[in-house]
Design an enzyme around this catalytic site. Structure first.
Site, PDB file in Angstrom:
ATOM      1  N   CYS A   2     -39.920  16.315   3.877  1.00 40.77           N
ATOM      2  CA  CYS A   2     -38.890  15.294   4.058  1.00 40.77           C
ATOM      3  C   CYS A   2     -39.010  14.737   5.472  1.00 40.77           C
ATOM      4  O   CYS A   2     -39.295  15.468   6.419  1.00 40.77           O
ATOM      5  CB  CYS A   2     -37.479  15.791   3.836  1.00 40.77           C
ATOM      6  SG  CYS A   2     -37.175  16.435   2.203  1.00 40.77           S
ATOM      7  N   ARG A  27     -44.801  13.512   4.908  1.00 39.35           N
ATOM      8  CA  ARG A  27     -43.899  14.662   4.863  1.00 39.35           C
ATOM      9  C   ARG A  27     -43.257  14.843   3.486  1.00 39.35           C
ATOM     10  O   ARG A  27     -42.532  15.815   3.253  1.00 39.35           O
ATOM     11  CB  ARG A  27     -42.798  14.509   5.906  1.00 39.35           C
ATOM     12  CG  ARG A  27     -43.305  14.381   7.329  1.00 39.35           C
ATOM     13  CD  ARG A  27     -42.157  14.257   8.279  1.00 39.35           C
ATOM     14  NE  ARG A  27     -41.387  15.470   8.335  1.00 39.35           N
ATOM     15  CZ  ARG A  27     -41.648  16.505   9.130  1.00 39.35           C
ATOM     16  NH1 ARG A  27     -42.661  16.432   9.957  1.00 39.35           N
ATOM     17  NH2 ARG A  27     -40.918  17.586   9.111  1.00 39.35           N
ATOM     18  N   TRP A  73     -39.242  15.261  -0.215  1.00 42.75           N
ATOM     19  CA  TRP A  73     -40.043  16.198  -1.008  1.00 42.75           C
ATOM     20  C   TRP A  73     -39.026  17.129  -1.661  1.00 42.75           C
ATOM     21  O   TRP A  73     -38.378  17.928  -0.984  1.00 42.75           O
ATOM     22  CB  TRP A  73     -41.005  16.981  -0.106  1.00 42.75           C
ATOM     23  CG  TRP A  73     -41.961  17.847  -0.874  1.00 42.75           C
ATOM     24  CD1 TRP A  73     -43.172  17.477  -1.372  1.00 42.75           C
ATOM     25  CD2 TRP A  73     -41.799  19.233  -1.221  1.00 42.75           C
ATOM     26  NE1 TRP A  73     -43.767  18.542  -2.011  1.00 42.75           N
ATOM     27  CE2 TRP A  73     -42.940  19.625  -1.930  1.00 42.75           C
ATOM     28  CE3 TRP A  73     -40.790  20.174  -0.997  1.00 42.75           C
ATOM     29  CZ2 TRP A  73     -43.120  20.921  -2.426  1.00 42.75           C
ATOM     30  CZ3 TRP A  73     -40.956  21.460  -1.491  1.00 42.75           C
ATOM     31  CH2 TRP A  73     -42.119  21.815  -2.197  1.00 42.75           C
ATOM     32  N   ASN A  99     -33.104  16.997   6.099  1.00 40.76           N
ATOM     33  CA  ASN A  99     -34.383  17.670   5.823  1.00 40.76           C
ATOM     34  C   ASN A  99     -34.136  19.161   5.996  1.00 40.76           C
ATOM     35  O   ASN A  99     -33.552  19.562   6.996  1.00 40.76           O
ATOM     36  CB  ASN A  99     -35.428  17.162   6.823  1.00 40.76           C
ATOM     37  CG  ASN A  99     -36.677  18.020   6.871  1.00 40.76           C
ATOM     38  OD1 ASN A  99     -37.004  18.703   5.900  1.00 40.76           O
ATOM     39  ND2 ASN A  99     -37.367  17.994   7.988  1.00 40.76           N
ATOM     40  N   LYS A 482     -59.594  22.336  -1.022  1.00 39.94           N
ATOM     41  CA  LYS A 482     -59.706  20.875  -0.839  1.00 39.94           C
ATOM     42  C   LYS A 482     -59.838  20.194  -2.193  1.00 39.94           C
ATOM     43  O   LYS A 482     -59.158  19.228  -2.471  1.00 39.94           O
ATOM     44  CB  LYS A 482     -60.944  20.513  -0.005  1.00 39.94           C
ATOM     45  CG  LYS A 482     -60.899  20.633   1.474  1.00 39.94           C
ATOM     46  CD  LYS A 482     -59.902  19.812   2.217  1.00 39.94           C
ATOM     47  CE  LYS A 482     -58.534  20.435   2.221  1.00 39.94           C
ATOM     48  NZ  LYS A 482     -58.188  21.405   3.168  1.00 39.94           N
TER      49      LYS A 482
HETATM   50  O1  M6R Z   1     -49.355  22.979   9.196  1.00 38.00           O
HETATM   51  P1  M6R Z   1     -49.993  24.239   8.711  1.00 38.00           P
HETATM   52  O2  M6R Z   1     -51.380  24.420   9.179  1.00 38.00           O
HETATM   53  O3  M6R Z   1     -49.160  25.461   9.016  1.00 38.00           O
HETATM   54  O4  M6R Z   1     -50.004  24.092   7.138  1.00 38.00           O
HETATM   55  C1  M6R Z   1     -50.419  25.140   6.326  1.00 38.00           C
HETATM   56  C2  M6R Z   1     -50.747  24.652   4.930  1.00 38.00           C
HETATM   57  O5  M6R Z   1     -49.609  24.116   4.322  1.00 38.00           O
HETATM   58  C3  M6R Z   1     -51.841  23.579   4.935  1.00 38.00           C
HETATM   59  O6  M6R Z   1     -52.987  24.052   5.580  1.00 38.00           O
HETATM   60  C4  M6R Z   1     -52.206  23.184   3.508  1.00 38.00           C
HETATM   61  O7  M6R Z   1     -52.815  24.239   2.859  1.00 38.00           O
HETATM   62  C5  M6R Z   1     -53.111  21.952   3.526  1.00 38.00           C
HETATM   63  N1  M6R Z   1     -52.514  20.879   2.777  1.00 38.00           N
HETATM   64  C6  M6R Z   1     -54.430  22.178   2.910  1.00 38.00           C
HETATM   65  O8  M6R Z   1     -55.233  21.047   2.980  1.00 38.00           O
END
Ligand code: M6R
Length: 601
Positions: A2, A27, A73, A99, A482
Site C-alpha cells: 500500500c 507498493r 495491496w 497502510n 524470478k
Molecule cells: O525488500 P526485501 O528485500 O526485504 O524483500 C524481500 C522479498 O519480498 C523480495 O525479495 C521478493 O522475494 C522479490 N519480489 C523477489 O523478486
C-alpha cells in the site's frame, strides 16, 4: 505494501496525488483512490485496478488544494471499489487512508462500533469510525486522533482529513513507512516513499513510530503520543528523477537488469578507501569479528542472496553463518551462540517479517546489521549498523539489481571480515568484482539469445526446474523465483543431487530443466544429474561457465572468479524470465498478487 500520498497547499491537488500514486504503484496495485477537500466538502474517487483506471474516473472539474491518496495491496477484504481507500466515517466528516494491518480491529469493532454498519471489509474503516466515536463523546480532533492511535495494535501509516478543518492533514505512523515532504513554505506533502513526491520536493522529515504529525500548508508539527512537540531536521532525498523513470525502456525490470554492471562498479567505488582498498566502517568490522556466529535473516530474493553470503563469509572469514527465512525465525528460533550478530538483508528495509525478528533480537540484547538499498528505512534505522547497496531505486516487483548488489556488498563484508581476522584472500576482490561487472555487460548485451531461449523453452509450459550444485543451487532458487513470480510458470529450484529423492517423478516429456554448471568441483556431478532427467524426457538447458563448457551447452557465461559466479550466472536467468513473461503477455513490472515492499507479516 500500500502506498500513501497527501498534499496541502495552494495548487489543485489531483494531479500531484495521481502522479505520486503512480510512483508508488510498486507498493500495491489492486485498487486505488484519492480524496480531495475544498469549500464544498470532501470528494472521493476510488476504483478497483490500477492508477490508470482511477485516472479515468477522477472528475477534472473538482478543484481542491488539500488531498490524500492510496494505492492498495489487499489484506482485509478483497480488491474492490468498496474496499479501496479512502474510507469515511459514518457522518463523512473524517476520511482516512491507511497502510498496514490493525491487528485488533475485531476487538475495536466489538468495543466501539456495535451500532455502526461498516461499509467495507477493511480493518482501516474501523479506525476512522472509532475516531468519530471519540468526537461524539466530546473530544477535540487532536485528542480523538491521539486516543484512537493509542488503542491501535499492529502497523499503520495514516493520513486523515477532517471536513471541518481543510487546513490540516492528520498523520501518524507505527511500523509502516511514512515521510513528510517539505515544500517552499506554501505547501507540504506526505508520502510512503520520497520518490512519490520528488515531483514537488526533495526535502523530507522522518516520522518515528507512535508520533502524530499535523501537516499544514506552511508548517509541520510533530508530537509524541503524550503531546510533546518534537523538533526534527529535514534531510535531502538523494534521488535523481531519472533513477525513478523508465526512460526508453519498456519495463523497469529490463532497465534494472541493465543497470547491474554500473551498480557493481559503484559498489566497488563506495566501499574503497583513499588507498584503493576495500573497507567498511570500523564499527561493523569490529561487530563482525566480535561475533562467534552470524545469523542472516531475510525473505525471498534477499534470502537467496543470504545463502550465497554465507558461503563468502564462511569460506573467507571462517565465521559460522546460519541463514534463516524471516517469517519462520520466531517459531523456530535456533539455540543462539554466545555472541551472535544478526544480519538483516532487505532491499526495501521495510519487510515486516524481518523487522519482527529485529524487534525480537533487540529485546534479547543482540547486535544487528542491516544490508539494504534504502537509507533511513525501518530496518536501517532500527539496527545498530547499516551497509548500503547503492543500487538506486528498484521499482520492478521482481528484484534484480538489488540481488547482485547484495551479493557484491556481502562479498565485501566477508573479505573485510577475513582481513580483520588476519586472513588474506587468494585473489584481489576489487579486481574480480570489476571482471564480474564486465561480464555482466557482455551478458546484458545478449538479450536476443535470452529471448530465443525463453521462446524455445517456455512457450506454453506450465512448469520448469532449475538445478545446480553448491552455489549454483542457490542461483537456481533465485532463477526459479524470478520465473514464477513474473511468468506464473510453476518453477522450482533443486539441488542436483536431491532430484532423485522425489522430484524427478515430475519430469515428463519436454519438461524444461535449466541446469547451472559454473563450479568445477561439481561439474561432473551436475552433468550426471542432467543425464538422469534427460533419460526421463526432460528438455535440458545447460548454462555453463567458459572453461567448463561442453558441446551441447545452451549458453556459456564469460569467465569470472568461480566464487563470484552467482553475480554473473543470475543475469541470463533474469533475462530469460523477463522474456518468458513478456511472451506470455504478463505484466512484467507488476505481477499479479504481489507488491514490492512486503510490510505485513
Ligand atoms: O525488500 P526485501 O528485500 O526485504 O524483500 C524481500 C522479498 O519480498 C523480495 O525479495 C521478493 O522475494 C522479490 N519480489 C523477489 O523478486
Amino acid at each position: 505494501m500500500c502506498g500513501i500520498v497527501g498534499y496541502i497547499g495552494n495548487q489543485d491537488s489531483k494531479e500531484i496525488l495521481l502522479k505520486g500514486l503512480e510512483k508508488l504503484e510498486y507498493r500495491g496495485y489492486d485498487s486505488a483512490g484519492i480524496a480531495t477537500m475544498n469549500q464544498d466538502g470532501v470528494h472521493i474517487f476510488k476504483e478497483k485496478g490500477r492508477i490508470a483506471e482511477l485516472r479515468e474516473i477522477v472528475d477534472g472539474n473538482v478543484e481542491a488544494t488539500t488531498g490524500i491518496g492510496h494505492t492498495r495491496w489487499a489484506t482485509h477484504g478483497e480488491p474492490s471499489q468498496l474496499n479501496a481507500h479512502p474510507h469515511q466515517s459514518v457522518s463523512t466528516r473524517f476520511t482516512i487512508v491507511h497502510n498496514g494491518v490493525i491487528e485488533n480491529y475485531v476487538q475495536l469493532k466489538r468495543e466501539f462500533l456495535q451500532d455502526v454498519e461498516l461499509k467495507s471489509d477493511t480493518d482501516t474503516e474501523v479506525v476512522v469510525q472509532v475516531i468519530e466515536k471519540f468526537i461524539a463523546k466530546g473530544l477535540e480532533v487532536e485528542e480523538a486522533f491521539r486516543q484512537t492511535l493509542s488503542i491501535l495494535k499492529g502497523s499503520y501509516a495514516i493520513g486523515l482529513l477532517d471536513e471541518q478543518n481543510p487546513d490540516v492533514i492528520y498523520v501518524a505512523k507505527n511500523k509502516s513507512p511514512l515521510l513528510i515532504g517539505l515544500g517552499d513554505g506554501s505547501f507540504n506533502v506526505i508520502a510512503s516513499d520520497a520518490m512519490a513526491m520528488l515531483q514537488v520536493t526533495d526535502q523530507y522529515v522522518e516520522i518515528m513510530d507512535k508520533e502524530m504529525v499535523f501537516v499544514e500548508r506552511e508548517t509541520v508539527i510533530i508530537k509524541d503520543l503524550q503531546g510533546n512537540v518534537i523538533e526534527r531536521a529535514p534531510y535531502k532525498a538523494e534521488l535523481d528523477a531519472s533513477d525513478i523513470e523508465k526512460g526508453t525502456y519498456p519495463h523497469y525490470m529490463l532497465k534494472e537488469i541493465d543497470e547491474q554492471p554500473l551498480v557493481t562498479r559503484r559498489i566497488i567505488e563506495k566501499y574503497r578507501n583513499e588507498n584503493g582498498e576495500i573497507t567498511v566502517d570500523h564499527e561493523i568490522i569490529d561487530a563482525v569479528n566480535a561475533s562467534d556466529r552470524i545469523y542472516i535473516i531475510a525473505a525471498g530474493t534477499s534470502y537467496h542472496a543470504g545463502l550465497i553470503g554465507k558461503q563468502f563469509i564462511e569460506s573467507w572469514a571462517k565465521i559460522p553463518v546460519e541463514v534463516h527465512i524471516a517469517s519462520e525465525f520466531s517459531y523456530n528460533m535456533p539455540l543462539l551462540s554466545a555472541n551472535p550478530l544478526f544480519v538483516f538483508i532487505s532491499q526495501s528495509g521495510e519487510t515486516a517479517d524481518s523487522r519482527a525478528v529485529l524487534v525480537q533480537i533487540k529485546e534479547l540484547g543482540h547486535k544487528s546489521l542491516t544490508v539494504t538499498n534504502v537509507q533511513g528505512s525501518t530496518l536501517s534505522r532500527e539496527a545498530d549498523y547499516t551497509l548500503l547497496l547503492h543500487a538506486g531505486p528498484e521499482i520492478a516487483v521482481a528484484s534484480t539489481k538489488a540481488y547482485t548488489a547484495q551479493l557484491a556488498v556481502l562479498s565485501i563484508l566477508a573479505a573485510v571480515a577475513a582481513q580483520g581476522k588476519g586472513r588474506t584472500l587468494e585473489f584481489d576482490l576489487t579486481k574480480e568484482l570489476g571482471i564480474v561487472a564486465n561480464a555482466m555487460e557482455v551478458l546484458c548485451d545478449q538479450k536476443e539469445e535470452m529471448e530465443a531461449i525463453a521462446k524455445e523453452y517456455f512457450p506454453t509450459t506450465r512448469n520448469a526446474f532449475f538445478i545446480g550444485r553448491s552455489v549454483d543451487y542457490y542461483v537456481g532458487l533465485e532463477g526459479a523465483l524470478k520465473l514464477k513470480e513474473i511468468s506464473y510458470i510453476q518453477a522450482e529450484g533443486f539441488a542436483g543431487g536431491e532430484l532423485k529423492h522425489g522430484t524427478i517423478a515430475l519430469i515428463e516429456q519436454g519438461t524444461p530443466v535449466i541446469a547451472l554448471a559454473t563450479q568445477e568441483h561439481v561439474n561432473l556431478s551436475i552433468r550426471g544429474n542432467v543425464k538422469e532427467v534427460v533419460a526421463r524426457g526432460a528438455n535440458p538447458c545447460i548454462i555453463s561457465m567458459k572453461g567448463l563448457e561442453e558441446e551441447d551447452d545452451r549458453f556459456v557465461l564469460p569467465t569470472v572468479h568461480e566464487q563470484l559466479s552467482p553475480l554473473a550466472a543470475v543475469i541470463p536467468l533474469q533475462l530469460i524470465s523477463y522474456y518468458a513473461a513478456l511472451h506470455r503477455d504478463c505484466d512484467v513490472d507488476k505481477p499479479r498478487n504481489l507488491a514490492k515492499s512486503v510490510t505485513v507479516e
